[in-house]
Design an enzyme around this catalytic site. Structure first.
Site, PDB file in Angstrom:
ATOM      1  N   ASN A 404      -5.235  -6.158   3.200  1.00  0.00           N
ATOM      2  CA  ASN A 404      -4.840  -6.490   4.563  1.00  0.00           C
ATOM      3  C   ASN A 404      -4.014  -7.768   4.607  1.00  0.00           C
ATOM      4  O   ASN A 404      -2.794  -7.734   4.670  1.00  0.00           O
ATOM      5  CB  ASN A 404      -6.079  -6.617   5.458  1.00  0.00           C
ATOM      6  CG  ASN A 404      -5.753  -6.514   6.937  1.00  0.00           C
ATOM      7  OD1 ASN A 404      -4.706  -6.959   7.386  1.00  0.00           O
ATOM      8  ND2 ASN A 404      -6.645  -5.917   7.704  1.00  0.00           N
ATOM      9  N   ASP A 405      -4.675  -8.912   4.538  1.00  0.00           N
ATOM     10  CA  ASP A 405      -3.975 -10.189   4.708  1.00  0.00           C
ATOM     11  C   ASP A 405      -2.899 -10.420   3.655  1.00  0.00           C
ATOM     12  O   ASP A 405      -1.882 -11.053   3.933  1.00  0.00           O
ATOM     13  CB  ASP A 405      -4.974 -11.352   4.675  1.00  0.00           C
ATOM     14  CG  ASP A 405      -5.972 -11.279   5.823  1.00  0.00           C
ATOM     15  OD1 ASP A 405      -5.573 -10.830   6.916  1.00  0.00           O
ATOM     16  OD2 ASP A 405      -7.138 -11.654   5.614  1.00  0.00           O
ATOM     17  N   VAL A 406      -3.099  -9.888   2.450  1.00  0.00           N
ATOM     18  CA  VAL A 406      -2.155 -10.158   1.355  1.00  0.00           C
ATOM     19  C   VAL A 406      -0.846  -9.406   1.514  1.00  0.00           C
ATOM     20  O   VAL A 406       0.093  -9.619   0.752  1.00  0.00           O
ATOM     21  CB  VAL A 406      -2.790  -9.832  -0.012  1.00  0.00           C
ATOM     22  CG1 VAL A 406      -4.007 -10.710  -0.267  1.00  0.00           C
ATOM     23  CG2 VAL A 406      -3.147  -8.360  -0.120  1.00  0.00           C
ATOM     24  N   TYR A 443      -9.896 -10.753   6.657  1.00  0.00           N
ATOM     25  CA  TYR A 443     -10.680 -11.979   6.733  1.00  0.00           C
ATOM     26  C   TYR A 443     -10.028 -13.022   7.623  1.00  0.00           C
ATOM     27  O   TYR A 443     -10.699 -13.823   8.265  1.00  0.00           O
ATOM     28  CB  TYR A 443     -10.884 -12.566   5.332  1.00  0.00           C
ATOM     29  CG  TYR A 443     -12.002 -11.921   4.573  1.00  0.00           C
ATOM     30  CD1 TYR A 443     -13.294 -11.939   5.063  1.00  0.00           C
ATOM     31  CD2 TYR A 443     -11.769 -11.300   3.359  1.00  0.00           C
ATOM     32  CE1 TYR A 443     -14.326 -11.349   4.374  1.00  0.00           C
ATOM     33  CE2 TYR A 443     -12.794 -10.708   2.649  1.00  0.00           C
ATOM     34  CZ  TYR A 443     -14.074 -10.735   3.159  1.00  0.00           C
ATOM     35  OH  TYR A 443     -15.099 -10.146   2.460  1.00  0.00           O
ATOM     36  N   ALA A 444      -8.708 -13.030   7.676  1.00  0.00           N
ATOM     37  CA  ALA A 444      -8.024 -14.026   8.493  1.00  0.00           C
ATOM     38  C   ALA A 444      -8.160 -13.738   9.980  1.00  0.00           C
ATOM     39  O   ALA A 444      -7.840 -14.581  10.813  1.00  0.00           O
ATOM     40  CB  ALA A 444      -6.543 -14.095   8.117  1.00  0.00           C
TER      41      ALA A 444
END
Length: 475
Positions: A404-406, A443-444
């Site tokens: 996701n965030d990456v 997570y962000a």
């Protein structure tokens, strides 16, 4: 056993540790690196046991019995844990091991302060030299911080405990940094008092503050930053071992601890760059809450283009080049083996398939690399972020599995909470397929703009089931 032989064997063990670290620097040599590490540790343990027989022959029958029982029990527990651990639980196991190293350093320091003559530091009744006291103080407080910090990291990584400090969300309160600073100053003051007086009171007070400080350093760090925390605690455990090595005049322990400490610090620096974090904030425990506080995920629903596993298989089967981005969702679903079968089928069709690994993908450094290695994915198909990013513009299809965030293009927006974070630039490819269980944020806590692009197709469902369906659809 002569002391010259002991020194030589410790030197051989140290060389093995150096070779182990060198081997672990690349996947193709990692198995050999692990072998060197195991051989070096075996030499170190056997040499230490033989040395204890030589130095404490009067207690060989009783004392060495306890040592051997400890080795047997500890080795058995470690073997069982390593064999049973799931790939998704590997970060917790690493955090647990770090905590044990930290506590071992604390226990050794206490034993040395209690009976320094037993470690051949001084003769019975003599005071410990002030230099050794300083080394004991440093090794003990770093070990205490490592232990309690690793316990909190274990709880946050596990995510199954209701205790507030073990939950993934950061725990912050007013004056937190000033409290940490005050405790650190008090800890150093008691350490200096111990170095001057060699009395138990300041030593025990210093340890108590260090245990509390370890908790306070980790609790304000959110789940998104846990990979950096694991790496940094690894470094702390190494420095704790090195500090105790100086106290015991044990060159092998000094070398091994320094290798772990320095390599962990370097890895933490690399991880911080990959997440656009400040290295010094990591050391001081002053990061982790800002992104979550500013996150805006979970807002209004936005339309996305969704498809089936058959649709995704059709796109990949008709592409010339495919890049696969594995994430934590892949590990949770244990989908690495079906994924390997899918890539083999695509390669048999003449399609170029590669894997793109972000430095902080998963929940610990190298998590995705280990996952793919378990499925026997060839190392030459696995590429790091810096190597693969320039190729996305010429890639036909990117398959994102549980990441996701990456891969969030919001990192390119200066106003975004994750602005500046290096990402895998999958949004530059011709087509993107994203597999997730739902539209939940990472997570962000941010919406991922990649999911709403016209070129993106969402395939919802468990990664293992989806990939297995893709395998069936690729004829």
């Amino acid at each position: 056993m002569s002391m010259n032989l002991v020194v030589m064997l410790y030197l051989v063990a140290s060389v093995c540790f150096i070779q182990a670290l060198k081997g672990l620097s690349h996947p193709t040599s990692s198995r050999m690196g692990n072998t060197f590490g195991m051989v070096g540790m075996a030499i170190a343990i056997l040499t230490t046991v033989a040395l204890l027989f030589k130095l404490r022959s009067d207690l060989a029958a009783a004392g060495m019995g306890y040592v051997l029982i400890g080795l047997l029990v500890g080795g058995t527990i470690g073997t069982i844990m390593a064999r049973r651990v799931e790939m998704t639980k590997m970060p917790e196991l690493v955090a647990f091991m770090h905590s044990m190293i930290g506590m071992a350093a604390v226990f050794i320091a206490i034993a040395v302060v209690a009976e320094p003559h037993a470690f051949n530091i001084v003769e019975r009744g003599e005071a410990i030299p002030i230099g050794n006291r300083i080394e004991l103080f440093i090794g003990a407080f770093v070990g205490a911080i490592t232990f309690s910090g690793s316990v909190i990291a274990f709880g946050k990584l596990s995510g199954k405990y209701k205790f507030r400090l073990f939950q993934g969300a950061p725990v912050v309160f007013g004056g937190q940094h000033m409290l940490n600073l005050g405790l650190a100053i008090a800890m150093l003051a008691f350490g200096i008092w111990f170095a001057v007086s060699q009395t138990w009171t300041p030593f025990l007070l210093m340890l108590a503050i260090a245990f509390v400080l370890g908790v306070l350093i980790i609790i304000p760090i959110g789940g998104a930053d846990m990979p950096v925390v694991v790496s940094m605690l690894n470094s702390y455990s190494g420095w704790a071992a090195a500090g105790i090595g100086f106290s015991l005049n044990n060159p092998m322990l000094i070398i091994a601890g320094s290798l772990v400490g320095s390599s962990g610090a370097i890895l933490s620096y690399i991880m911080c760059r990959a997440m656009n974090r400040s290295f010094f904030n990591v050391i001081l425990g002053g990061f982790g809450g800002e992104t979550s506080a500013a996150a805006t995920g979970g807002g209004e629903q936005r339309p996305v283009r969704s498809g089936s596993a058959d649709d995704a298989a059709f796109l990949m089967a008709n592409a010339d080049s495919v890049v696969i981005v594995p994430g934590y969702g892949l590990a949770v679903a244990r989908a690495q083996h079906p994924l390997k079968e899918l890539t083999d089928k695509l390669i048999d069709r003449g399609i170029r398939v590669r894997y793109a690994i972000h430095p902080v993908a998963g929940r610990m450094p190298g998590h995705m690399n280990v996952l793919l290695a378990e499925a026997e994915v060839p190392y030459d198909q696995v590429f790091e972020m810096e190597d693969i990013n320039p190729d996305f513009t010429e890639t036909d299809v990117v398959l994102v599995l549980g990441a996701n965030d990456v891969v969030n293009p919001a990192a390119k927006d200066p106003k975004s909470p994750i602005a500046g974070m290096p990402i895998l630039e999958v949004y530059k490819s011709a087509q993107v397929i994203v597999n997730k269980r739902s539209m939940a944020s990472g997570y962000a806590g941010l919406d991922n703009e990649l999911f709403y692009m016209d070129k993106t197709m969402m395939v919802f469902g468990d990664a293992k089931k989806v990939v297995e369906d893709m395998v069936k659809a690729v004829e």
